[in-house]
Design an enzyme around this catalytic site. Sequence first.
Site, PDB file in Angstrom:
ATOM      1  N   ARG A  51       0.796  -1.228   0.000  1.00 21.81           N
ATOM      2  CA  ARG A  51       0.000   0.000   0.000  1.00 21.81           C
ATOM      3  C   ARG A  51       0.827   1.275   0.000  1.00 21.81           C
ATOM      4  O   ARG A  51       0.600   2.184  -0.785  1.00 21.81           O
ATOM      5  CB  ARG A  51      -0.894   0.082   1.264  1.00 21.81           C
ATOM      6  CG  ARG A  51      -2.202  -0.588   1.168  1.00 21.81           C
ATOM      7  CD  ARG A  51      -2.539  -1.170   2.518  1.00 21.81           C
ATOM      8  NE  ARG A  51      -1.562  -2.191   2.816  1.00 21.81           N
ATOM      9  CZ  ARG A  51      -1.657  -3.444   2.367  1.00 21.81           C
ATOM     10  NH1 ARG A  51      -2.702  -3.806   1.706  1.00 21.81           N
ATOM     11  NH2 ARG A  51      -0.703  -4.330   2.600  1.00 21.81           N
ATOM     12  N   THR A  52       1.746   1.362   0.944  1.00 24.66           N
ATOM     13  CA  THR A  52       2.393   2.657   1.161  1.00 24.66           C
ATOM     14  C   THR A  52       3.220   3.049  -0.062  1.00 24.66           C
ATOM     15  O   THR A  52       3.105   4.164  -0.580  1.00 24.66           O
ATOM     16  CB  THR A  52       3.274   2.602   2.416  1.00 24.66           C
ATOM     17  OG1 THR A  52       2.496   2.039   3.476  1.00 24.66           O
ATOM     18  CG2 THR A  52       3.764   3.976   2.805  1.00 24.66           C
ATOM     19  N   LYS A  80      25.469  -3.409  -0.282  1.00 24.04           N
ATOM     20  CA  LYS A  80      26.950  -3.352  -0.324  1.00 24.04           C
ATOM     21  C   LYS A  80      27.489  -2.602   0.882  1.00 24.04           C
ATOM     22  O   LYS A  80      28.678  -2.355   0.988  1.00 24.04           O
ATOM     23  CB  LYS A  80      27.407  -2.635  -1.594  1.00 24.04           C
ATOM     24  CG  LYS A  80      26.932  -3.263  -2.881  1.00 24.04           C
ATOM     25  CD  LYS A  80      27.389  -2.394  -4.067  1.00 24.04           C
ATOM     26  CE  LYS A  80      26.476  -2.575  -5.258  1.00 24.04           C
ATOM     27  NZ  LYS A  80      26.625  -1.468  -6.213  1.00 24.04           N
ATOM     28  N   ARG A 101      11.007   3.927   3.803  1.00 24.78           N
ATOM     29  CA  ARG A 101      10.626   2.906   4.798  1.00 24.78           C
ATOM     30  C   ARG A 101      11.879   2.123   5.155  1.00 24.78           C
ATOM     31  O   ARG A 101      12.648   1.725   4.275  1.00 24.78           O
ATOM     32  CB  ARG A 101       9.572   1.961   4.249  1.00 24.78           C
ATOM     33  CG  ARG A 101       9.371   0.742   5.154  1.00 24.78           C
ATOM     34  CD  ARG A 101       8.176  -0.062   4.801  1.00 24.78           C
ATOM     35  NE  ARG A 101       6.959   0.676   5.087  1.00 24.78           N
ATOM     36  CZ  ARG A 101       5.722   0.159   4.963  1.00 24.78           C
ATOM     37  NH1 ARG A 101       5.577  -1.090   4.546  1.00 24.78           N
ATOM     38  NH2 ARG A 101       4.662   0.879   5.251  1.00 24.78           N
ATOM     39  N   HIS A 129       4.504   5.628  11.804  1.00 23.00           N
ATOM     40  CA  HIS A 129       4.059   5.511  10.397  1.00 23.00           C
ATOM     41  C   HIS A 129       3.092   6.667  10.143  1.00 23.00           C
ATOM     42  O   HIS A 129       1.881   6.486  10.024  1.00 23.00           O
ATOM     43  CB  HIS A 129       3.383   4.159  10.202  1.00 23.00           C
ATOM     44  CG  HIS A 129       3.153   3.755   8.776  1.00 23.00           C
ATOM     45  ND1 HIS A 129       3.250   4.626   7.707  1.00 23.00           N
ATOM     46  CD2 HIS A 129       2.827   2.541   8.239  1.00 23.00           C
ATOM     47  CE1 HIS A 129       2.980   3.968   6.583  1.00 23.00           C
ATOM     48  NE2 HIS A 129       2.727   2.702   6.879  1.00 23.00           N
TER      49      HIS A 129
HETATM   50  N1   CP Z   1      -0.349  -0.100   5.852  1.00 17.77           N
HETATM   51  C1   CP Z   1       0.856  -0.354   5.317  1.00 17.77           C
HETATM   52  O1   CP Z   1       1.874   0.233   5.683  1.00 17.77           O
HETATM   53  O2   CP Z   1       0.850  -1.311   4.338  1.00 17.77           O
HETATM   54  P1   CP Z   1       2.117  -1.762   3.501  1.00 17.77           P
HETATM   55  O3   CP Z   1       3.062  -2.443   4.455  1.00 17.77           O
HETATM   56  O4   CP Z   1       1.595  -2.668   2.430  1.00 17.77           O
HETATM   57  O5   CP Z   1       2.751  -0.522   2.942  1.00 17.77           O
END
Ligand code: CP
Length: 304
Positions: A51-52, A80, A101, A129
């Site tokens: 999603r993100t 590396k 992320r 998040h």
């Molecule tokens: N909600 C969320 O962070 O989903 P993903 O891990 O798929 O990005």
Amino acid sequence: MRHLIDPLDFTKEETEELLVLSEDIRRNPEKYQDKCAHKKIATLFYEPSTRTRLSFESAMINLGGSVIGFSSANSSSASKGESVADTIRVISAFADITAIRHPKEGAPMRASMFSSIPVINAGDGGHQHPTQTLADLATIRRRKGRLNNLVIGLCGDLKFGRTVHSLIKSISRWDGIKFVLISPTELKVPDYIINEVLKPNNIEFEETTDLEDALGKLDILYMTRVQKERFFNEEDYVRLKDSYILTEKKMELAKEDMAVLHPLPRVNEIALAVDKDPRAAYFEQVQNGMYVREALILKLLNLA
Ligand code: CP
């Protein structure tokens, strides 16, 4: 230049403005379709995502911009041994904004210290998040018509669930919020959330292990997955993973206008049969996430 590392990096008023902007983008996409022409977002994902990452990429494409990036540490020079600090200096030469992320808590914050472009935290370990929180707030606001005076149940892995930590921090700024924290004892919300967020701000909360008992008093039920990737041993994960499963039967205990949210991905914690219950809001939550990310990109690039 601003970054979004922690949900509190934007004030309550700025957060509300983003939600309003995201609604305008939803209603009038053509107004925004060229706003990011010739701009690039770099999505640097050192951890898996569906999603993100894809919603950031869709958001930038919807705004007329383009996307570069990587979807795993293995396909980048991190494999590396390159540091986040060096990587962001490189990416700053290529892109206008970045979403990162990383499995290590604080990695996006560190990146922001070396970056010459806005950095968005797209999830750091079990910490925060903040853009999922924007999607959550948008969903609550659309479903309930308000962000204040709500009883919010958070259920599942409250220890490692970064979406839970960010949502508590952010929505605690609205009046009349009460939390019911539902988890196994081993997966209780971290002490810092209790001692640095809830108690100092006089936010009402209770902790329980009993979902059925809590259900009838909730306006929002925020279900979460037990975060397998954060456990130190498989045995503990297997013991705890099915602690809570929301079923049609349990939904009979809930208010008729309760909304069920989940940041997804789901494993077993919501039975598939619940998907057809009109109170299930988790797939619209995903779409709301794209619009709030469009709003965020515009805001951080000073285009809104
Ligand atoms: N909600 C969320 O962070 O989903 P993903 O891990 O798929 O990005």
